[in-house]
Design a protein around this motif. Sequence first.
Motif, PDB file in Angstrom:
ATOM      1  N   ARG A  14      -5.881  34.237  -8.162  1.00  7.30           N
ATOM      2  CA  ARG A  14      -5.622  34.111  -6.727  1.00  7.30           C
ATOM      3  C   ARG A  14      -6.246  32.719  -6.175  1.00  7.30           C
ATOM      4  NH1 ARG A  14      -8.698  39.781  -5.933  1.00  7.30           N
ATOM      5  NH2 ARG A  14     -10.380  38.478  -6.765  1.00  7.30           N
ATOM      6  N   VAL A  15      -5.487  32.312  -5.401  1.00  4.05           N
ATOM      7  CA  VAL A  15      -5.777  31.019  -4.824  1.00  4.05           C
ATOM      8  C   VAL A  15      -6.582  31.476  -3.452  1.00  4.05           C
ATOM      9  CG1 VAL A  15      -4.976  29.073  -3.177  1.00  4.05           C
ATOM     10  CG2 VAL A  15      -3.649  29.871  -5.244  1.00  4.05           C
ATOM     11  N   ILE A  16      -7.968  31.145  -3.406  1.00  2.20           N
ATOM     12  CA  ILE A  16      -8.832  31.442  -2.652  1.00  2.20           C
ATOM     13  C   ILE A  16      -9.347  30.460  -1.553  1.00  2.20           C
ATOM     14  CG2 ILE A  16      -9.908  33.505  -3.880  1.00  2.20           C
ATOM     15  CD1 ILE A  16     -12.487  31.626  -4.554  1.00  2.20           C
ATOM     16  N   ASN A  17      -8.750  29.276  -1.903  1.00  5.31           N
ATOM     17  CA  ASN A  17      -9.155  28.015  -0.830  1.00  5.31           C
ATOM     18  C   ASN A  17      -8.070  26.975  -1.119  1.00  5.31           C
ATOM     19  OD1 ASN A  17     -10.106  26.415   1.089  1.00  5.31           O
ATOM     20  ND2 ASN A  17     -12.095  26.114   0.145  1.00  5.31           N
ATOM     21  N   THR A  18      -7.428  26.246  -0.122  1.00  9.70           N
ATOM     22  CA  THR A  18      -6.507  25.326  -0.242  1.00  9.70           C
ATOM     23  C   THR A  18      -6.641  24.419   0.946  1.00  9.70           C
ATOM     24  OG1 THR A  18      -4.263  24.977  -0.754  1.00  9.70           O
ATOM     25  CG2 THR A  18      -4.634  26.535   0.775  1.00  9.70           C
ATOM     26  N   GLN A  19      -6.261  23.054   0.618  1.00  8.35           N
ATOM     27  CA  GLN A  19      -6.230  22.075   1.547  1.00  8.35           C
ATOM     28  C   GLN A  19      -5.552  20.920   1.142  1.00  8.35           C
ATOM     29  OE1 GLN A  19     -10.016  21.232   3.306  1.00  8.35           O
ATOM     30  NE2 GLN A  19      -9.167  19.055   3.860  1.00  8.35           N
ATOM     31  N   ASN A  20      -4.632  20.278   2.106  1.00  2.00           N
ATOM     32  CA  ASN A  20      -3.894  18.983   1.920  1.00  2.00           C
ATOM     33  C   ASN A  20      -4.422  17.687   2.242  1.00  2.00           C
ATOM     34  OD1 ASN A  20      -1.316  20.586   1.259  1.00  2.00           O
ATOM     35  ND2 ASN A  20      -1.212  20.682   3.426  1.00  2.00           N
ATOM     36  N   PHE A  21      -4.508  16.966   1.285  1.00  2.00           N
ATOM     37  CA  PHE A  21      -5.109  15.627   1.643  1.00  2.00           C
ATOM     38  C   PHE A  21      -4.119  14.552   1.226  1.00  2.00           C
ATOM     39  CE2 PHE A  21      -6.450  16.674  -2.649  1.00  2.00           C
ATOM     40  CZ  PHE A  21      -6.482  15.579  -3.368  1.00  2.00           C
ATOM     41  N   THR A  22      -4.548  13.148   1.313  1.00  2.00           N
ATOM     42  CA  THR A  22      -3.824  12.046   1.031  1.00  2.00           C
ATOM     43  C   THR A  22      -4.552  10.907   0.186  1.00  2.00           C
ATOM     44  OG1 THR A  22      -2.493  12.279   3.295  1.00  2.00           O
ATOM     45  CG2 THR A  22      -2.619  10.100   2.093  1.00  2.00           C
ATOM     46  N   LEU A  23      -4.005  10.517  -0.768  1.00  3.06           N
ATOM     47  CA  LEU A  23      -4.455   9.634  -1.669  1.00  3.06           C
ATOM     48  C   LEU A  23      -3.889   8.240  -1.237  1.00  3.06           C
ATOM     49  CD1 LEU A  23      -4.040  10.635  -5.381  1.00  3.06           C
ATOM     50  CD2 LEU A  23      -6.202  10.812  -4.013  1.00  3.06           C
ATOM     51  N   LYS A  24      -4.711   7.233  -0.710  1.00  4.70           N
ATOM     52  CA  LYS A  24      -4.339   6.049  -0.275  1.00  4.70           C
ATOM     53  C   LYS A  24      -4.633   4.807  -0.943  1.00  4.70           C
ATOM     54  CE  LYS A  24      -5.005   7.955   4.439  1.00  4.70           C
ATOM     55  NZ  LYS A  24      -5.535   7.698   5.882  1.00  4.70           N
ATOM     56  N   PHE A  25      -3.730   4.337  -1.441  1.00  2.82           N
ATOM     57  CA  PHE A  25      -3.747   3.153  -2.335  1.00  2.82           C
ATOM     58  C   PHE A  25      -3.726   1.939  -1.443  1.00  2.82           C
ATOM     59  CE2 PHE A  25      -2.979   6.522  -5.557  1.00  2.82           C
ATOM     60  CZ  PHE A  25      -3.395   5.940  -6.772  1.00  2.82           C
ATOM     61  N   GLU A  26      -4.518   0.921  -1.549  1.00  7.62           N
ATOM     62  CA  GLU A  26      -4.459  -0.329  -0.979  1.00  7.62           C
ATOM     63  C   GLU A  26      -3.315  -1.238  -1.881  1.00  7.62           C
ATOM     64  OE1 GLU A  26      -8.236  -2.104  -0.255  1.00  7.62           O
ATOM     65  OE2 GLU A  26      -8.816  -0.510   0.597  1.00  7.62           O
ATOM     66  N   SER A  27      -2.837  -2.196  -0.907  1.00  3.95           N
ATOM     67  CA  SER A  27      -2.059  -3.264  -2.011  1.00  3.95           C
ATOM     68  C   SER A  27      -2.807  -3.986  -2.820  1.00  3.95           C
ATOM     69  CB  SER A  27      -1.473  -4.202  -0.384  1.00  3.95           C
ATOM     70  OG  SER A  27      -0.431  -5.187  -1.228  1.00  3.95           O
ATOM     71  N   ASN A  28      -2.193  -4.278  -3.960  1.00  3.54           N
ATOM     72  CA  ASN A  28      -2.657  -4.939  -4.973  1.00  3.54           C
ATOM     73  C   ASN A  28      -3.769  -4.074  -5.814  1.00  3.54           C
ATOM     74  OD1 ASN A  28      -1.106  -7.196  -4.892  1.00  3.54           O
ATOM     75  ND2 ASN A  28      -2.317  -7.833  -3.010  1.00  3.54           N
ATOM     76  N   LYS A  29      -3.992  -2.788  -5.565  1.00  2.63           N
ATOM     77  CA  LYS A  29      -5.120  -2.104  -6.173  1.00  2.63           C
ATOM     78  C   LYS A  29      -4.311  -0.849  -7.003  1.00  2.63           C
ATOM     79  CE  LYS A  29      -8.885  -3.323  -3.755  1.00  2.63           C
ATOM     80  NZ  LYS A  29      -9.620  -4.069  -4.319  1.00  2.63           N
TER      81      LYS A  29
ATOM     82  N   SER B 127       0.803  -0.979  -0.019  1.00  4.04           N
ATOM     83  CA  SER B 127       0.047   0.061   0.134  1.00  4.04           C
ATOM     84  C   SER B 127       1.031   1.167  -0.017  1.00  4.04           C
ATOM     85  CB  SER B 127      -0.968   0.065   1.025  1.00  4.04           C
ATOM     86  OG  SER B 127      -0.244  -0.205   2.448  1.00  4.04           O
ATOM     87  N   ILE B 128       0.124   2.282  -0.485  1.00  6.71           N
ATOM     88  CA  ILE B 128       1.038   3.676  -0.516  1.00  6.71           C
ATOM     89  C   ILE B 128       0.184   4.822  -0.303  1.00  6.71           C
ATOM     90  CG2 ILE B 128       2.964   2.773  -2.501  1.00  6.71           C
ATOM     91  CD1 ILE B 128       1.385   4.409  -4.547  1.00  6.71           C
ATOM     92  N   GLU B 129       0.701   5.831   0.198  1.00  6.78           N
ATOM     93  CA  GLU B 129      -0.020   6.931   0.394  1.00  6.78           C
ATOM     94  C   GLU B 129       0.851   8.290  -0.373  1.00  6.78           C
ATOM     95  OE1 GLU B 129      -0.537   7.863   4.440  1.00  6.78           O
ATOM     96  OE2 GLU B 129      -1.582   6.129   5.029  1.00  6.78           O
ATOM     97  N   ILE B 130      -0.018   8.933  -0.923  1.00  5.63           N
ATOM     98  CA  ILE B 130       0.466   9.993  -1.912  1.00  5.63           C
ATOM     99  C   ILE B 130       0.224  11.347  -1.396  1.00  5.63           C
ATOM    100  CG2 ILE B 130       0.776  11.011  -4.150  1.00  5.63           C
ATOM    101  CD1 ILE B 130       1.927   8.196  -4.002  1.00  5.63           C
ATOM    102  N   ALA B 131       1.038  12.106  -0.669  1.00  6.16           N
ATOM    103  CA  ALA B 131       0.767  13.462  -0.685  1.00  6.16           C
ATOM    104  C   ALA B 131      -0.240  14.467  -1.703  1.00  6.16           C
ATOM    105  CB  ALA B 131       1.891  14.297  -0.118  1.00  6.16           C
ATOM    106  N   ALA B 132      -1.062  15.104  -1.397  1.00  6.73           N
ATOM    107  CA  ALA B 132      -1.795  15.691  -2.441  1.00  6.73           C
ATOM    108  C   ALA B 132      -2.313  17.062  -1.912  1.00  6.73           C
ATOM    109  CB  ALA B 132      -2.810  14.877  -3.105  1.00  6.73           C
ATOM    110  N   ARG B 133      -2.637  18.057  -2.817  1.00 10.79           N
ATOM    111  CA  ARG B 133      -3.079  19.402  -2.327  1.00 10.79           C
ATOM    112  C   ARG B 133      -4.349  19.548  -3.355  1.00 10.79           C
ATOM    113  NH1 ARG B 133      -0.806  23.101   0.705  1.00 10.79           N
ATOM    114  NH2 ARG B 133      -1.505  25.302   0.595  1.00 10.79           N
ATOM    115  N   TYR B 134      -5.227  20.370  -2.875  1.00 12.58           N
ATOM    116  CA  TYR B 134      -6.214  21.284  -3.928  1.00 12.58           C
ATOM    117  C   TYR B 134      -6.018  22.449  -3.751  1.00 12.58           C
ATOM    118  CZ  TYR B 134     -10.119  22.328  -0.950  1.00 12.58           C
ATOM    119  OH  TYR B 134     -10.595  22.828  -0.172  1.00 12.58           O
ATOM    120  N   GLU B 135      -6.544  23.402  -4.725  1.00 14.46           N
ATOM    121  CA  GLU B 135      -6.372  24.951  -4.812  1.00 14.46           C
ATOM    122  C   GLU B 135      -7.840  25.135  -5.466  1.00 14.46           C
ATOM    123  OE1 GLU B 135      -2.030  26.137  -4.206  1.00 14.46           O
ATOM    124  OE2 GLU B 135      -2.793  25.881  -6.248  1.00 14.46           O
TER     125      GLU B 135
END
Length: 163
Positions: free
Chosen positions: A86-101, A71-79
Amino acid sequence: MIKKSTKVESVWAVICSTSITDQDTNSVSLINVLERILVNESVFKDKPVTISFPVEIVSLWRRLDDPSSGSIEIAARYEIIDPKERVINTQNFTLKFESNKERLRHRLIFGGLKLSEPGLYYFKISIDRGDVEVKIPLRITSTKGVPQDNKPNPSAGGGREIS
């Protein structure tokens, strides 16, 4: 642990009002896919303004490494970027891939939208410190100057009106 070296790619991403995932088939239904929202001109008297309006970004991602490697976790961010870039909203999140997916469907859910003015907004998703970027446009149109008989019909794909 978030692995920065693991690469992913965007398969698709859509802005909609809501989505429904069938529990039996895991198929997703996208409800009211949005390209444009018509907003009453009085909303823009106080800037910026947050309108109460359900919005989701539904996206599909594919990992490029061997899915059986764990499994892996990938750092992500939306804006959210307004018409004046102008960036008016932003937040970090994580994409979590399960093993064998190999693929991952992800939903970002917003209870409202922060708006500064009518125009073209972009929902930008950045992965792995900018290695992958997805920009989804959403046009915000004011009712100012739009005759009643020329307003888009939401059921015909012309947009959705917010008062």
